[in-house]
Design an enzyme around this catalytic site. Structure first.
Site, PDB file in Angstrom:
ATOM      1  N   HIS A  35      19.582  24.057  42.694  1.00 16.32           N
ATOM      2  CA  HIS A  35      20.196  23.968  44.031  1.00 16.32           C
ATOM      3  C   HIS A  35      21.105  22.736  44.134  1.00 16.32           C
ATOM      4  CE1 HIS A  35      16.202  26.003  45.224  1.00 16.32           C
ATOM      5  NE2 HIS A  35      17.140  26.928  45.346  1.00 16.32           N
ATOM      6  N   SER A  37      12.615  28.132  42.404  1.00 14.08           N
ATOM      7  CA  SER A  37      11.541  27.427  43.123  1.00 14.08           C
ATOM      8  C   SER A  37      10.186  27.995  42.727  1.00 14.08           C
ATOM      9  CB  SER A  37      11.737  27.568  44.630  1.00 14.08           C
ATOM     10  OG  SER A  37      12.967  27.014  45.011  1.00 14.08           O
ATOM     11  N   LYS A  78       9.722  36.171  52.034  1.00 15.14           N
ATOM     12  CA  LYS A  78       8.996  35.109  51.328  1.00 15.14           C
ATOM     13  C   LYS A  78       8.057  34.381  52.267  1.00 15.14           C
ATOM     14  CE  LYS A  78      12.633  33.999  47.950  1.00 15.14           C
ATOM     15  NZ  LYS A  78      13.672  33.001  47.624  1.00 15.14           N
ATOM     16  N   ARG A 111      22.503  33.229  39.424  1.00 12.04           N
ATOM     17  CA  ARG A 111      21.926  32.900  38.116  1.00 12.04           C
ATOM     18  C   ARG A 111      22.160  33.971  37.071  1.00 12.04           C
ATOM     19  NH1 ARG A 111      16.283  31.352  40.544  1.00 12.04           N
ATOM     20  NH2 ARG A 111      16.951  33.254  41.546  1.00 12.04           N
TER      21      ARG A 111
END
Ligand code: PNS
Length: 162
Positions: A18, A129, A42, A91
């Protein structure tokens, strides 16, 4: 005209991946708002306040970067602050479909902003994360994934939960 970009995400917790995107976005835009947002899919480990505190620590020295929090629709926020772009890191192919869907939805909701994807630096391709949380849960070394300034905060919080 000052060009404002919004970098939204869960940042649960913020990682070197990030931070790389914040840094690069801060060179492309006049002002970057890092926006701690709600992802309904999430269940975050860290509270919004904890996440903001960690982001503050790792963005010290990025002069045109500010941090904000949102419990609402990203497109409404982007419109309200007059941002021209939503910046996201991309990504791998696995990110693409989900990010593409969000970009199209946001464009429909607020056509005046563009979603800009920055390809993640090669060394952060695998980093997320959730990888950090998994490794920390089992007492692994997370020093190459998150800055020292927040490492102990992450480890002690994870110990408290387990
Ligand atoms: O880091 P994440 O969890 O991949 O980020 C996703 C996030 C938080 C940017 C996304 O869920 C979001 O924009 N949430 C705010 C609510 C919203 O506008 N949802 C619709 C997106 S199309």
């Amino acid at each position: 005209m000052r060009r404002i970009a919004v970098c939204p995400g869960s940042f649960d917790p913020v990682t070197y991946g990030h931070i790389d995107i914040f840094n690069r976005a801060s060179k492309l835009f006049d002002k970057v708002i890092i926006l701690v947002s709600t992802n309904v899919n999430k269940k975050p480990l860290f509270t919004p306040t904890e996440r903001i505190k960690m982001i503050m620590q790792v963005t010290e020295g990025m002069d045109n970067v500010v941090i904000d929090i949102l419990d609402g629709l990203l497109a409404d926020y982007v419109k309200d602050v007059g941002a021209v772009a939503i910046v996201k890191g991309l990504r791998a192919v696995s990110d693409f479909e989900y990010e593409f869907q969000m970009a199209l939805a946001n464009k429909k909701l607020y056509p005046d902003a563009e979603t800009v994807f920055l390809t993640t630096s090669a060394e952060n391709m695998y980093l997320s994360s959730s990888v950090v949380k998994q490794i920390a849960t089992f007492d692994g070394d997370i020093s190459s994934f998150v800055p020292d300034a927040i490492r102990d905060d992450i480890l002690s919080r994870i110990k408290k939960v387990n």
